[in-house]
Structure formats: C-alpha cells, structure tokens
Design a protein around this motif. Structure first.
Motif, PDB file in Angstrom:
ATOM      1  N   GLY A 231       7.813 -10.487   8.032  1.00  0.00           N
ATOM      2  CA  GLY A 231       8.228 -11.756   7.448  1.00  0.00           C
ATOM      3  C   GLY A 231       9.625 -12.147   7.882  1.00  0.00           C
ATOM      4  O   GLY A 231      10.463 -12.504   7.053  1.00  0.00           O
ATOM      5  N   ASN A 237       5.276 -12.198  11.165  1.00  0.00           N
ATOM      6  CA  ASN A 237       4.748 -13.145  10.182  1.00  0.00           C
ATOM      7  C   ASN A 237       3.481 -12.609   9.515  1.00  0.00           C
ATOM      8  O   ASN A 237       3.189 -11.410   9.572  1.00  0.00           O
ATOM      9  N   ASP A 238       2.734 -13.497   8.893  1.00  0.00           N
ATOM     10  CA  ASP A 238       1.522 -13.116   8.159  1.00  0.00           C
ATOM     11  C   ASP A 238       0.470 -12.464   9.054  1.00  0.00           C
ATOM     12  O   ASP A 238      -0.304 -11.633   8.584  1.00  0.00           O
ATOM     13  N   THR A 261       9.525 -14.495   4.921  1.00  0.00           N
ATOM     14  CA  THR A 261       8.800 -15.714   5.316  1.00  0.00           C
ATOM     15  C   THR A 261       7.296 -15.509   5.207  1.00  0.00           C
ATOM     16  O   THR A 261       6.531 -16.088   5.977  1.00  0.00           O
ATOM     17  N   LEU A 262       6.874 -14.711   4.272  1.00  0.00           N
ATOM     18  CA  LEU A 262       5.456 -14.407   4.122  1.00  0.00           C
ATOM     19  C   LEU A 262       4.793 -15.362   3.128  1.00  0.00           C
ATOM     20  O   LEU A 262       5.442 -15.937   2.254  1.00  0.00           O
ATOM     21  N   SER A 263       3.482 -15.469   3.256  1.00  0.00           N
ATOM     22  CA  SER A 263       2.699 -16.285   2.331  1.00  0.00           C
ATOM     23  C   SER A 263       2.304 -15.452   1.118  1.00  0.00           C
ATOM     24  O   SER A 263       2.455 -14.224   1.108  1.00  0.00           O
ATOM     25  N   ALA A 264       1.768 -16.136   0.125  1.00  0.00           N
ATOM     26  CA  ALA A 264       1.290 -15.431  -1.071  1.00  0.00           C
ATOM     27  C   ALA A 264       0.217 -14.411  -0.702  1.00  0.00           C
ATOM     28  O   ALA A 264       0.134 -13.327  -1.298  1.00  0.00           O
ATOM     29  N   ASP A 265      -0.606 -14.730   0.303  1.00  0.00           N
ATOM     30  CA  ASP A 265      -1.649 -13.799   0.730  1.00  0.00           C
ATOM     31  C   ASP A 265      -1.046 -12.469   1.190  1.00  0.00           C
ATOM     32  O   ASP A 265      -1.543 -11.397   0.841  1.00  0.00           O
ATOM     33  N   SER A 266       0.018 -12.533   1.960  1.00  0.00           N
ATOM     34  CA  SER A 266       0.659 -11.301   2.436  1.00  0.00           C
ATOM     35  C   SER A 266       1.298 -10.524   1.292  1.00  0.00           C
ATOM     36  O   SER A 266       1.214  -9.295   1.234  1.00  0.00           O
ATOM     37  N   TYR A 267       1.945 -11.252   0.372  1.00  0.00           N
ATOM     38  CA  TYR A 267       2.528 -10.556  -0.779  1.00  0.00           C
ATOM     39  C   TYR A 267       1.441  -9.872  -1.606  1.00  0.00           C
ATOM     40  O   TYR A 267       1.634  -8.753  -2.103  1.00  0.00           O
TER      41      TYR A 267
END
Length: 488
Positions: A231, A237-238, A261-267
């Motif tokens: 991220g 990135n994702d 810089t990750l999306s909710a999916d990655s978290y």
C-alpha cells in the motif's frame, strides 16, 4: 548508581547483580493496562523478577532512583532502513520519488559492505540512546552476502535487540532468495537467539505472474517471517495483497509496512489472516506513501506497530512517531467530522494506545510478546526510565501516557536496559564506542562524496526525476508496470 562500577558488567546476565528501579511511575503495558503511580521494577538474571510498590530485593541489588520518572518497556521499531543512517538528514526535503531515484536508480549501488556496516552501527547506537531496545533492520541494501555479513557484524557489536530483515532492492527477490550463498549466510549467522532475529524483506509489485512466489516459498522453507512494503503509492497496491492472499502467503506473522493506499478489501484480507501493519507516520505524511492509515487499521481491527523508516529523512526515536501518529489520526477524524458539519467531542485514539503500539504492539508483530514489550514478571528485562531532573518539561507528571507521547524526548531517556544489561545511564551510553561509530560514518560520507563528486552530492539533496516511470514502479529488476497511478 555509579555507572562506571555497576553498569558496565558485560558478562552473561546471570553474572550481573540484580537491579531495581525504585519509586517511579510504572507503565507495565500488560493486558490489564496496569499503571503503578509509584512502584519498583526488580530485575534478576536478565529477567523481570517483580513489579510493585516497596519490593524487597536481594542483597547486593543495584538501585536506580526512578523518583519523578516513568519506567516503561523498551520501545520497539518494526521497520528501519538502518544502512542509510550514515546519510542522516541528507534527504530532508525528498519526496518518496526522489528517494527511489537516489537509492534505487542512481546511487544505491555505490554502497560497499563497510558503508552498510557504518550505517547499521550508528543506527543501532542511536536506537538505544532513544530507548528503542528492539529494532528491525529493514536491510534492503544487501547487494551481496558480504554486505549482509557487514550488517550483522554491526548489529552484534551493539548491545541491543535486533532483527535483520534481509532484502536487496537491486535484485529480484525470486533470484537472491534461491542463491546458495544466501542460504549459507542464513544458516551461518542465525541460531534462534532472540537478540538477533531474522526476516525476509521484499515487496510485491502486483505482476499477475506473481514472480515473488518463489521468495515466499523460500521464507516458508526457512521458517522466516516476511515483511513487505504494502500500500505504497506508485509502488505496491491491492494487486499485491490479492496475489499474496490467493496463493496462501498472508500469515499472522506477516508485517505489512505503511499499508497507506489500500482498499477496504485489502484491509479485510489482512485482518482475516491476522497480519499486522508497521506505520511510519512521519514518512507517510511527508513523502507520499499515503495518508497514515491508523484510522483505517483501527476500523478493521488490524494490529499496529510503529516505525521510523529511515534517518535519511527523520529522527531515530519513537517519541516523534507517537506524537505524529496521534496528530495525523486525530486530524483526519476532525476533518471528516467537519466535512459532515459535525464536531468531534471525544477523540478515539488516545495516548495510551500509541504508547502500546510503540512497545507491546512491536513485540506482538515480531512474535516476541512472550519475551518483551511489557513489564511483567518472567519477561526479558528490556526497560526504559524516562527522567530528567534538569528539564522543566518533566513536571508535573499528571498523565503518564500523554507525557510519554507528547512531552518526552530522547534527551529525557535516563536509563536503558536490554536483556538485563544497562546500556545507558544518567543520560549517557554505557560501554558503547561512539567515537568508533563516528569514524566509520565519516569514512562512508567521504567515500560517497568522492564517488559522486561535489556537484552531484549537492544536487542529490533535491534530485531531478529521470525520464522513467519511477512513479509506477521504482524496482529496477522487473519491467512490470501497474496502472495504479498514471498509466501502465
């Protein structure tokens, strides 16, 4: 306590006399969040024997007066590029892109093994001076095994607790990880000693072919933890998170650095697999990895540790990390509320939490929670006393956690103990040859200035960005380009 007679016993911990920190405010950082307004910490044989008020101590115990001070666990930095410390402050005005240009594309290859040694030596010493008793050396400048040996030589010379995270930004991880000399190095230098741990450090670009799979397999074979910059705007990135997850390489012991810089999916993937994130707030908010992500990590229940990244930009202490992290998290909370015409009346991130991230959080991230990170009977004695009778900022002591996070600084670190050994006392390092570190660093600076020449050295403090898609991919060992920023 007489530092000369009592603090310089360098034999094994069992040979040193017991030590008691007397009458301080004790932040145990245990599971219950126990805080003793006035208590003692007794250390015997390198371990914490007891914590509590008015402890009875064995005959011959050395007493350290902690009155008007704060006794806390040694702090833990989970991500520091120690080899760059010989260039302290050189990149004060760099963006992340300029950092990539200088180290990855242009001048990083100039570093010799002795230069890695010099940076590591100074970094290790400054960590102890600031009360950081455990430091992860995110050592991505190991171009050869000789560089790696030099890095470990420096870490072993300083009486702190370290983890070498082996990396090489100049070569593909799927190549250096399978080299016979790498495996020989690991077998030769690491033997399960908790004073010197081992990780593998490499990044996942997001290439659909997932060439990093080989390095993950080597790490699994060696039983090594992976730490990875995830991220980071323009670099990872994702896609990298998804590839790691789909191939089964997201583990509870994986440390994701920045994750900004990750999306909710990655978290969700990180949370579901039990990993943790090393946040380097000063770096993220100044250089552009992304907004410091503690607000998102808290929302997803992801464990957090703190780190300083590199002294080529920032200081080498975690006081500034705690301060910056509280500021960044609270600033975002207020701004989001204001955008919705609301007012934050109670902040969600409190000082106690960031002190925990700087101590216990680091121990948990590194799998050392049963050994360090809190002041509890039976744990290794990594202890810091914050006390400064000559500072007007050390009184009154009303909110100890707030005092550590907002008031204290490295100059207030009075005593540092690692594994039961006093390595700093009365604000001075003990048994550490600072002059030797200075000579090593001066030799490295002279060498680098000679290699670059005066004009390039001066220009390097604000380097131009070359005609290359460094924003999309700073890695010289792969031609893969993502579409995450300004086009593939």
């Amino acid at each position: 306590m007489n530092a000369a007679s009592n603090a310089d016993g360098f034999g094994d911990s069992a040979a040193r006399p017991p030590v008691v920190f007397r009458g301080g405010t004790v932040l145990t950082m245990d599971d219950r969040g126990t805080l003793h307004p006035e208590a003692d910490v007794l250390v015997v044989g390198g371990r914490i024997e007891a914590v509590g008020p008015c402890l009875a101590v064995p005959e011959g115990t050395v007493e350290i007066d902690a009155t008007d001070g704060i006794v806390m666990p040694g702090m833990i930095d989970t991500h520091r590029h120690m080899w760059q410390t010989a260039m302290r402050g050189y990149g004060a005005d760099w963006t992340l892109t300029q950092y990539f240009v200088w180290y990855y594309l242009e001048h990083g290859r100039h570093f010799r093994p002795e230069d890695v040694y010099a940076g590591n030596l100074l970094s290790a010493v400054e960590a102890l001076d600031a009360g950081v008793t455990t430091t992860v050396d995110w050592s991505h400048g190991l171009q050869t095994v000789q560089h790696a040996d030099a890095a470990v030589d420096a870490l072993e010379e300083v009486p702190g607790r370290f983890v070498l995270a082996y990396g090489n930004i100049q070569a593909a991880p799927w190549e250096w990880s399978v080299a016979p000399e790498f495996r020989e190095f690991v077998g030769r230098r690491f033997h399960g000693d908790d004073m010197l741990g081992f990780q593998m450090a490499f990044d996942v670009t997001g290439d659909p072919a997932f060439p990093e799979k080989t390095a993950f397999e080597v790490a699994r074979e060696l039983g090594a933890t992976v730490t990875t910059h995830a991220g980071v705007w323009g670099a990872t990135n994702d896609d990298g998170i998804r590839l790691m997850h789909d191939h089964g390489f997201m583990n509870p012991d994986t440390v994701y650095v920045h994750a900004a810089t990750l999306s909710a999916d990655s978290y969700h993937r990180i949370a579901a697999t039990g990993g943790s994130v090393s946040v380097s707030t000063e770096s993220e908010q100044s250089c552009g990895q992304g907004y410091p992500p503690t607000w998102a990590l808290r929302a997803h229940g992801i464990p957090v540790s703190l780190s300083m990244d590199t002294s080529v930009w920032w200081s080498g202490d975690l006081f500034s990390a705690m301060r910056a992290t509280l500021g960044a998290d609270r600033a975002r909370e207020h701004l989001e509320a204001h955008a919705g015409s609301e007012t934050v009346t109670h902040v969600h991130l409190r000082a106690e939490q960031v002190v925990r991230w700087a101590t216990r959080g680091g121990a948990q991230a590194l799998g050392l929670d049963d050994k360090v990170g809190s002041l509890e009977a039976g744990k290794k004695a990594d202890v810091v006393l914050i006390k400064n009778a000559h500072s007007p900022a050390m009184f009154p002591l009303l909110n100890p956690y707030g005092h550590v996070a907002f008031q204290a600084q490295r100059a207030d670190v009075h005593t540092v103990m690692v594994d039961g050994r006093v390595v700093k006392h009365d604000h001075r390092l003990v048994g550490i040859d600072l002059a030797r570190a200075r000579r090593s660093v001066e030799a490295t600076v002279d060498y680098l200035q000679g290699q670059l020449g005066p004009e390039a050295w001066e220009h390097g403090m604000n380097p131009d960005v070359p005609e290359t898609k460094v924003l999309d991919n700073p890695y010289t060992y792969t031609g893969y380009r993502s579409t995450a920023t300004h086009g593939g």
